[in-house]
Each structure stands twice: as C-alpha cells, then as structure tokens.
Design an enzyme around this catalytic site. Structure first.
Site, PDB file in Angstrom:
ATOM      1  N   VAL A 122       0.835  -1.196   0.000  1.00 14.12           N
ATOM      2  CA  VAL A 122       0.000   0.000   0.000  1.00 14.12           C
ATOM      3  C   VAL A 122       0.873   1.251   0.000  1.00 14.12           C
ATOM      4  CG1 VAL A 122      -1.716   1.275   1.325  1.00 14.12           C
ATOM      5  CG2 VAL A 122      -1.885  -1.188   1.121  1.00 14.12           C
ATOM      6  N   ALA A 123       1.983   1.179   0.766  1.00 12.55           N
ATOM      7  CA  ALA A 123       2.882   2.326   0.828  1.00 12.55           C
ATOM      8  C   ALA A 123       3.514   2.598  -0.523  1.00 12.55           C
ATOM      9  CB  ALA A 123       3.971   2.072   1.858  1.00 12.55           C
ATOM     10  N   ASP A 172      -3.590  30.404 -39.790  1.00 13.85           N
ATOM     11  CA  ASP A 172      -4.187  31.201 -40.865  1.00 13.85           C
ATOM     12  C   ASP A 172      -3.842  32.659 -40.619  1.00 13.85           C
ATOM     13  OD1 ASP A 172      -5.444  29.202 -42.207  1.00 13.85           O
ATOM     14  OD2 ASP A 172      -7.315  29.365 -41.087  1.00 13.85           O
ATOM     15  N   ASP A 200     -10.849  27.198 -40.457  1.00  8.03           N
ATOM     16  CA  ASP A 200     -12.216  27.656 -40.218  1.00  8.03           C
ATOM     17  C   ASP A 200     -13.216  27.041 -41.185  1.00  8.03           C
ATOM     18  OD1 ASP A 200     -11.283  28.937 -42.430  1.00  8.03           O
ATOM     19  OD2 ASP A 200     -11.681  30.974 -41.748  1.00  8.03           O
ATOM     20  N   ASP A 230     -11.030  22.762 -44.501  1.00  3.10           N
ATOM     21  CA  ASP A 230      -9.927  22.678 -43.547  1.00  3.10           C
ATOM     22  C   ASP A 230     -10.030  21.426 -42.675  1.00  3.10           C
ATOM     23  OD1 ASP A 230      -8.732  25.024 -44.323  1.00  3.10           O
ATOM     24  OD2 ASP A 230      -9.833  26.269 -42.898  1.00  3.10           O
ATOM     25  N   ASN A 276       1.085   7.219   3.649  1.00  2.19           N
ATOM     26  CA  ASN A 276       0.813   7.113   2.213  1.00  2.19           C
ATOM     27  C   ASN A 276      -0.572   7.579   1.832  1.00  2.19           C
ATOM     28  OD1 ASN A 276       1.727   6.378  -0.390  1.00  2.19           O
ATOM     29  ND2 ASN A 276       0.244   4.723  -0.307  1.00  2.19           N
ATOM     30  N   ASP A 294       0.731  12.600   2.077  1.00  4.35           N
ATOM     31  CA  ASP A 294       1.250  13.173   0.825  1.00  4.35           C
ATOM     32  C   ASP A 294       0.157  13.422  -0.220  1.00  4.35           C
ATOM     33  OD1 ASP A 294       0.763  10.606   0.190  1.00  4.35           O
ATOM     34  OD2 ASP A 294       2.779  10.090  -0.474  1.00  4.35           O
TER      35      ASP A 294
HETATM   36  P1  ATP Z   1      -6.600  33.009 -44.596  1.00  5.94           P
HETATM   37  O1  ATP Z   1      -5.490  33.983 -44.504  1.00  5.94           O
HETATM   38  O2  ATP Z   1      -7.227  32.751 -43.298  1.00  5.94           O
HETATM   39  O3  ATP Z   1      -6.315  31.815 -45.422  1.00  5.94           O
HETATM   40  P2  ATP Z   1      -7.862  34.393 -46.677  1.00  5.94           P
HETATM   41  O4  ATP Z   1      -9.089  35.205 -46.541  1.00  5.94           O
HETATM   42  O5  ATP Z   1      -6.647  35.101 -47.069  1.00  5.94           O
HETATM   43  O6  ATP Z   1      -7.795  33.694 -45.315  1.00  5.94           O
HETATM   44  P3  ATP Z   1      -9.369  32.862 -48.436  1.00  5.94           P
HETATM   45  O7  ATP Z   1     -10.564  33.166 -47.621  1.00  5.94           O
HETATM   46  O8  ATP Z   1      -9.175  31.502 -48.984  1.00  5.94           O
HETATM   47  O9  ATP Z   1      -8.086  33.212 -47.674  1.00  5.94           O
HETATM   48  O10 ATP Z   1      -9.349  33.907 -49.616  1.00  5.94           O
HETATM   49  C1  ATP Z   1      -8.428  33.784 -50.654  1.00  5.94           C
HETATM   50  C2  ATP Z   1      -8.638  34.891 -51.650  1.00  5.94           C
HETATM   51  O11 ATP Z   1      -9.965  34.811 -52.151  1.00  5.94           O
HETATM   52  C3  ATP Z   1      -8.504  36.283 -51.037  1.00  5.94           C
HETATM   53  O12 ATP Z   1      -7.194  36.737 -51.136  1.00  5.94           O
HETATM   54  C4  ATP Z   1      -9.436  37.096 -51.878  1.00  5.94           C
HETATM   55  O13 ATP Z   1      -8.753  37.598 -53.015  1.00  5.94           O
HETATM   56  C5  ATP Z   1     -10.497  36.101 -52.336  1.00  5.94           C
HETATM   57  N1  ATP Z   1     -11.703  36.239 -51.535  1.00  5.94           N
HETATM   58  C6  ATP Z   1     -11.805  36.206 -50.201  1.00  5.94           C
HETATM   59  N2  ATP Z   1     -13.068  36.373 -49.799  1.00  5.94           N
HETATM   60  C7  ATP Z   1     -13.825  36.501 -50.916  1.00  5.94           C
HETATM   61  C8  ATP Z   1     -15.205  36.678 -51.183  1.00  5.94           C
HETATM   62  N3  ATP Z   1     -16.118  36.769 -50.218  1.00  5.94           N
HETATM   63  N4  ATP Z   1     -15.605  36.781 -52.471  1.00  5.94           N
HETATM   64  C9  ATP Z   1     -14.707  36.680 -53.461  1.00  5.94           C
HETATM   65  N5  ATP Z   1     -13.410  36.503 -53.280  1.00  5.94           N
HETATM   66  C10 ATP Z   1     -12.936  36.425 -52.037  1.00  5.94           C
END
Ligand code: ATP
Length: 879
Positions: free
Chosen positions: A287-288, A334, A614, A618, A707, A711
């Site tokens: 046990v100890a 990101d 996000d 991903d 024990n 402790d």
């Molecule tokens: P992260 O840095 O987190 O990857 P991000 O926004 O740079 O994010 P994405 O969201 O994949 O990466 O966007 C990539 C490209 O797509 C951007 O650089 C922009 O030119 C274009 N983009 C982003 N949002 C839109 C949108 N709502 N409509 C059209 N084009 C977009």
C-alpha cells in the site's frame, strides 16, 4: 410518419402545419411540450453514489481489507478500526475530488453547442439547435452542421457531406423535386439529415424530425455508447502502474519471506500470529508503494487545466490534446482573423481609367469618382452577402462589409435584384451573382485578381471595351503587386451580360478594377510570435491571400523564412516539398487541401503540429494535425474536426494555450515526483532494514497513514500550482519522452535513496536496533515524523526544481499546514496510543530537525542542477 421525400414542398408545409414565414412562438411552445428538445439521448452522467462506490472497489482497498481481517485475527482491534477509518477518509477525499472534476468536464461539454438559423414569425435569427421543432424553417449555408432532418424548400448548388449517416464521403448534390418509391437516406436527394454537413452552396428547408426521431437518432445507440477515451498520459500511467504493481508484489513477497526466514532462524518454529503479522507488513508495504493519489491527480490537473484554457479562450474538445499542446513545436496559423484583426477597410480603388485613395482623396465632393470606379463599387455591393447576413442576425464577412462601406462612402448604391448566386469557395477564390438591372441580366464576379484575370477576355475603360491583351494584363498585375506589397488584401471585379438567369459560368468576363483593403495585424500578435520563438516553437503563416500581401504582413509581425505559393507546391514532389518546408514559414495562395500536405510533411520530420482552420475544406487538415484548432467564428464542420476551439480567433490565445499545456504537464510531473520519491523512500527504508537484519522502522499503520493521508493533499494541490517562470523559454516536451524526463527520474531516485539512508541512520541512532520495545517504538516515532517532514520538504524542493516562486498557491501551503497539524494531532493527543507512537521531547525534535536539515542540504545540491536548462533550437527554420 409520412414520407416527406415523396411529397412536394407545398404538401410538406401543409402536412407539417407550417409556412415559409415560419412557426409562431405559440406553435413552437406547443411542439416543444409535445416532443421535447431537439437532442439525442446521451448517456446520463455517472451518479454520485456510483462514484462513491468506485472509491472502494479497487485493488488497494481489497488489499487493505485483507489487512483488516489479519489484524482482527491477531487481535489488533484498534488497528483494524484505524485502517477502516483511514480507508473511509481516503475514499471520501477521492470522491469529492472526482465529483468536482466530473462536474467541470460536464459543464465544458455543454459549451459546445450547435446553432441553427431559423425563421419564426417572419424573422430570421440564430438559435441553439436544441430549440428546434418540426415545422421550423431553417437556413443552411456552407460549413453548417445540419441540426435536424428536414425537407428542402430551396437550394442554390447545395452539396451535403453525409458520411456520418451513409458512410459515403463524396458530397451529395441536393434538389427539390419529389421522389417516388422507398429509397434509403443516401438517395433521398430532396432531404437533409441531422449530423451531416453543408460543404457547398446554400439552401432552405423545413424540419421534419428532431432529436431521437431523426435518422441519426435511430442509430444513436451506437454513438451514445462510445466510451470516453483515456488521454495518452493516463494510458502511460496505467501501463506504468501495472509494471510498478509487479515490482511491488515481488518486493513484498521478498520482504515477507525474509521476515519469516529470520523469525524461523531465531525461533526454529513459525507461529500463526507471526505469519499474519509479516503478511500484514508486506501488505502495508504494498500500500505504501502504490501511489494511490496519482489517477486522481491526473484527472484533476486536466480538468483544472481545461478551465484555465477556457479563461484563455481555448475551448477543449478532446481532453487528450491538452497534453499534446505542451509538446507542440510548430504552429501553422491562418493569416486572416487569427494573425490579423479581420477588420477590413478599403484603402484604394483602382481601375484602368482612374484611382481613388480613401485616405487622401476628398470624398466630400466625390469629384474624382468616375464611371469606372462607380461600376467597380457597384459590383462590390451586388456581389456581396453582408447585408443579407446582417438582416439574418449574422456577423457578415469582413471583406464584403468593407466593400459595402467603401461603396457607401463613395455614394454608390445598387437596387438590382439578385436572381442567382455561385457562392465563394476558397479553392476557386471567386464569387459570382446574376442580377437583374432594369432590362439587363448581368453576371458580376469578384475574387482574387490572379484567378479572376484568367477568366477575363476584355477590359473596360470608360464606356469602351478593349481586349485583355498582354499589356493590359501586365499593367493590372503590376497594380495588384504594388498594392499587395503594402500589406493590402486585393480583390478584383468583373462582369458581363448573362446568357440566362442561372448562367454563372465564370468566363468571358470584362475586367473593371481592383479594391485594396487593409487588415491590420492583431495588437498582441508580435509579442505572441516573439514568445513562441523563445519557447522554441516555429510559427508558419498560411494564407489564401496574394504572395505580396502575405510577405508584407509576415514582415510586419515578425515571421521570417522563405515563402512558397500554392502553385509551386503543386509542382513539387513529396521529397522536394519536404526539403523546402524546412526553410519555409510563409505559404501564400494556398487552398485548404495544401494544408494537409503541409501537416503531413512536418509530421514526417518529427514535428508536433498545431494547425488552425475555419472552413469546411480545412477539416481534413485539422483532423490530421496533432492539435487541430478551429477558430470560433469558423464553420461547425471545422469545429467538429478540431481538438480545440479558439473562442476569440486570436493567435496569442494559441500561444497562451501552449503555455497552459506545458504547465499542466509540469504540474502532473510534480505530483508524480512527490508521490513516487516518497513511496520509494518508504519502500527502501523497509526493504533495507529487512535485508540488513534491523528491526522494522515503521509499523503497518504508520505506513498507511503516511501514504494515504499525508502526501495526497499536497500532490493534489500541485494541480493548481502556478507555472515555472521559464516555462516558455524552454524547448517543447519531446512526445517520445516518458512520464518523467531522465534527469528528473534520476533526481527522483536520488531523493528517494538519500531520504531512506538518512531515515535508516536516524532509526539506528534513536535506538531502533535495541531489544527494548519502548526504545523501538521511540525510534519508529522518529522515522515516522522524519518521513512526514521529508515529504513536506520535498513539496518545496520539487517546486524549486521547476522554478516556481515560493509564496504562491495558497492551496499548497494550506495542504502542508493541514498535514503537519494532523501529525501534531496524532503525536500529542491520546491518538498516539492508537498509532503506537511516543510524543517527542524537545531534544528529539531537535535531532529530527538536524536529520531533515541534512536532507534539505542534499536536496539543495541535487536540485541546483535544474533538470531542464535551455537547449538550442532543433530546426534551421525554427525562428
Ligand atoms: P486566410 O489567410 O485565413 O487563409 P484568406 O481570406 O486570405 O484567409 P481565403 O478566404 O481563402 O483566404 O481567400 C483567398 C482569396 O480569395 C482572397 O485573397 C481574396 O482575393 C479572395 N476572396 C476572399 N473572400 C472573398 C469573397 N467573399 N468573395 C470573393 N473573393 C474572395
């Protein structure tokens, strides 16, 4: 139940007694009363009485119960009562600790809820998905987890991933028309099902079944019976415990045989009482030797750690990952939203026919806004969902909000009607809408300039259209590069006459211009990156943005190293990629699929990788990373795939989380050191005494007391200990390392050995080897008190070794004072008759102090060599 996929939309609505404007509050209340909440039945939490019972159903307890029986047989009734009292006390301490740990874990689970966007009373809002009832009108968007079974009412390129239900990972394209026959869920293409996810497009649906009535509800018995997994540390401790158990059993048998042998040599016979007495000692020794408080210590340290992580905005989804956090040596983050604020503001608008600078040009007169710029801003708001998102109570995409605000400042508005949409996705990097403008039907597209230009055939300057030749292309790309190099995020805009209302073919477009927006780095990100670097953690920035923007932002926040674009990654073999990644800390224009390749390559090089994400795409990377971190504002799918949710989206919270992870691990290590060196010392004292033919320095009862009571309290209090001050100046804990690093293991053994030698010395000097039972009891009392003082001293020696400041953690001080007071109680009240100890005189206390002082000196000498001085960094790319 009706088969909704066989009904038309109207029939379904009618059958469910609902309408497009949604249910009224009264209807919702009635339906909730009728059917309850939209939840799957999960296993109820373990009831308190079961937890209490579990404290008394383990191996140690059984051993002790045998000891009780032995002591009753040999007539030591008080001993048996004391053991029972100790058992009860120990069980109750364990019960309350476990109850507390369980409660806080349950509370954490409740925080991970799924939300649903629902229309009721004509108003669309986001609610907890548990509140849904049949007949509710729900809105589905890319990345959403479907909250209930539902019949679709409208779809725009809606694609659903249904593997949770059908096992099929290919997304299913959904449609509206009714289906005949009896197809299974996989072929019910006008229905969506709870627990599946939207991976493309959007849609609206009417809820047909909730909770246990859903398809997943029917098979949920499988889900509900999934066992709680044990963390790697708990598994390692289990294994360690089993091995330790075998060693202890061997030692106990050895001690038992040696005692019996010696008795036989002296008495030439063996009495039953002697046999039982030795068996009693062997059991007490077992046990100890077993660190009984250890499993509770680990559970409590982890549960307290998860609460601390929550304060730092890291929500733990998988307990086992808390330990892995401490081992993390690469964070892939990101850019947008995690390293930067994701608060976009358009700074510059650029067309071939003129520019506009929001910082310098005089906006009041708007004289410089020509026709091209007007068209540019108009496309920016036509091809934009932020207004609709706001109306639905959703935050809206910062990029699109910025475009809206820019148009507003420029005095441009748009009244056209949207008739079709091709949603943004991060692989295409484009978004398109078809809008009705008076008698024109236009396709408006926005997106990454380098992508969009590939789909353009013309440019527009004023009212003239020119073919997009190499000269125009290079002017546009140069402007894009120039804006990007100022850390601006650049979007391009184009349009054409649509061939039909649903023509979203992103081709033959006419280029109009660019809008460049600033997204400032988060205030604390530079410090956090510096902190990560001093903790030997490499930071890698991953972005879908343009290389110039990525490079400029990386420079601003202090990430150096080489840069690689998604395009180049595509051209590389795995081997080339693996070589390049050792030098690369910036990845630009990547798509989510590249993230998985990055994780794999880093893992193959032995790194422990944390990855943020996000979006829907991903999810695979989040799953394959050692630590998947979904940002709080991300999609349900990303959250589901992750180990942690980053509630404030901020990079600095990840670094704070790593610090917590290391701290939690260290606190567990401290408890292990304390319990094991104490136990080692006790076992060695007994073993050496038996081997050397001395009298026994401790009785079974005293061993049990030390024990089980002394402790345990400080070991538990370590769980809330502050972290050592150099915790973020050291390399990460190697994942392959045992529970204790070898230097600390050596320290543990040294402390145990030296402590036992001093204890034995004290025993002999106090007359432990005489034949006088009173003398022997006095010497045993000395050893007993010495062990308690040794353990209390050890509490602080170990903390010192981990560089924790002395006057912190009131719980620890309280536990030490409590243990010492219990000792005084035993020594100086009639309890000493029960424990067979003699109250100490002043001179004996002095001797005890000298012995403990010698031990402290030894501790100081051992402890001076800190077990983990800073090492040099491991990889060339570690910054
Ligand atoms: P992260 O840095 O987190 O990857 P991000 O926004 O740079 O994010 P994405 O969201 O994949 O990466 O966007 C990539 C490209 O797509 C951007 O650089 C922009 O030119 C274009 N983009 C982003 N949002 C839109 C949108 N709502 N409509 C059209 N084009 C977009």
């Amino acid at each position: 139940m009706p088969v909704y996929f066989q009904l038309s939309v109207e029939e379904t609505l009618c059958h469910l007694k609902t309408r497009l404007s949604g249910l009224t509050d009264h209807e919702v209340n009635l339906r909730q009363q009728e059917k309850g909440y939209n939840r799957l039945k999960v296993r109820p939490p373990v009831p308190a009485w079961k937890i209490l019972l579990a404290q008394f159903t383990n191996f140690i307890i059984y051993l002790l119960l045998i000891a009780v029986i032995f002591s009753v047989i040999i007539g030591e009734y008080t001993d048996s009562l004391v053991i029972l009292a100790i058992l009860l006390m120990n069980g109750l301490i364990g019960f309350f600790q476990e109850l507390r740990a369980n409660r806080s874990l349950e509370a954490l689970k409740k925080l991970v809820t799924i939300e649903a966007k629902v229309t009721r009373n004509g108003i669309t809002a986001i609610i907890d998905a548990a509140e849904l009832v049949y007949g509710d009108i729900i809105h589905l968007e890319n990345g959403d987890k479907i909250p209930a079974d539902a019949r679709l009412i409208s779809v725009i390129e809606l694609q659903i991933e249904e593997s949770a239900l059908t096992g099929e990972s290919e997304p299913v394209r959904k449609q509206l028309t009714k289906i005949a026959g009896e197809p299974g869920p996989a072929d019910q293409s006008n229905m969506v099902f709870s627990a599946t996810s939207v991976v493309g497009g959007r849609g609206i649906a009417v809820v047909t079944a909730c909770g246990m009535e859903t398809e997943i509800g029917r098979i949920s018995q499988l889900v509900a019976s999934a066992e709680e997994e044990k963390t790697p540390l708990q598994q390692r401790l289990d294994r360690f415990g089993k091995n330790l158990g075998l060693v202890i059993i061997a030692i106990c048998i050895l001690v038992f045989c040696l005692c019996l042998g010696r008795y036989y040599l002296q008495q030439t016979t063996i009495h039953v009482s002697a046999f039982l007495e030795f068996a009693f000692i062997a059991i007490s020794l077992a046990v100890a030797a077993v660190p009984t408080a250890l499993p509770a210590v680990v559970t409590i340290a982890l549960s307290i750690g998860t609460r601390r992580l929550l304060v730092k905005n890291m929500l733990v989804r998988r307990l086992s990952s808390v330990e892995t956090l401490g081992c993390c040596d690469v964070i892939c983050s990101d850019k947008t939203g995690t390293l930067t604020k994701n608060q976009m503001t358009v700074q510059r608008a650029w067309t071939l026919g003129g520019e506009f600078d929001f910082n310098h040009d005089d906006i009041k007169h708007r004289t410089s806004i020509n026709q091209d710029l007007r068209l540019l801003f108009t496309i920016g708001i036509a091809c934009n969902n932020s207004k609709a998102d706001f109306a639905a109570g959703k935050g809206g995409n910062p990029t699109e909000i910025a475009l809206f605000q820019a148009a507003e400042i420029a005095g441009v508005s748009h009244n056209g009607k949207r008739i079709h949409e091709r949603p943004f996705d991060s692989s295409r990097k484009l978004m398109s809408v078809v809008v009705q403008e008076d008698d024109h039907t236009l396709l408006c597209t926005k997106g990454a300039p380098d992508q969009l230009l590939n789909h353009c055939t013309d440019v527009q300057i004023g009212s003239e259209i020119h073919p997009l030749d190499d000269t125009y292309r290079s002017i546009i790309l140069k402007a894009n590069q120039h804006l990007g190099s100022q850390a601006l995020r650049v979007m391009a805009f184009a349009y054409r006459e649509a061939d039909s209302p649903d023509d979203t073919q992103e081709e033959r477009l006419t280029f109009i211009g660019l809008q460049a927006m600033i997204d400032p780095p988060r205030d604390d990100v530079i410090d956090a990156i510096r902190k990560a670097r001093s903790a030997h953690i490499r930071v890698i920035m991953i972005t879908g943005d343009h290389r110039e923007t990525a490079k400029a932002i990386a420079k601003e926040i202090g990430i150096d190293g080489e840069m690689l674009t998604g395009e180049k990654i595509n051209l590389m073999t795995d081997e080339e990629f693996s070589q390049t990644i050792t030098r690369t800390n910036i990845f630009a224009r990547v798509i989510p699929e590249h993230k998985q390749r990055i994780v794999k390559a880093l893992q193959e090089q032995g790194h422990i990788v944390a990855m943020t994400g996000d979006g829907v795409n991903d999810a695979p990377a989040l799953k394959s990373a050692d630590i998947g971190i979904a940002v709080g504002s991300g999609t349900d799918v990303a959250r589901e795939a992750s180990d942690f949710v980053l509630l404030d989206d901020s990079f600095s919270s990840i670094v704070a989380g790593v610090e917590e992870g290391r701290g939690i691990y260290e606190n567990i290590q401290k408890s292990i050191m304390l319990l094991l060196s104490g136990n080692l010392m006790e076992v060695l004292i007994i073993l050496l005494a038996v081997l050397l033919g001395f009298n026994l320095p401790l009785t079974a009862l005293l061993l049990l007391w030390v024990n089980l009571i002394t402790d345990g309290a400080p070991a538990l209090a370590y769980a809330v200990d502050p972290y050592g001050k150099n915790i973020m100046q050291r390399p990460p804990i190697p994942i392959s390392e045992g529970i204790l690093p070898s230097k600390r293991l050596r320290l543990l053994i040294a402390l145990g050995f030296s402590g036992s030698l001093i204890g034995l010395g004290l025993f002999l000097l106090s007359g432990g080897n005489s034949n006088d039972p009173i003398e022997i009891q006095r010497a045993q009392t000395m050893v007993f008190n010495y062990i308690v003082l040794y353990e209390m001293m050890l509490v602080f020696v170990i903390r010192n070794n981990y560089q924790v400041r002395m006057l912190t953690n009131s719980w620890l001080w309280f536990s030490v004072i409590f243990s010492l007071m219990m000792q005084v109680l035993i020594m100086y009240t009639p309890l000493h008759f029960i424990f067979h100890v003699t109250p100490l005189t002043a001179s004996e206390i002095f001797e005890l102090m000298v012995a403990t002082g010698v031990f402290s000196l030894i501790c100081y000498l051992f402890g001076r060599d800190r077990a983990d001085g800073p090492k040099t960094s491991t990889s060339s790319a570690c910054q």
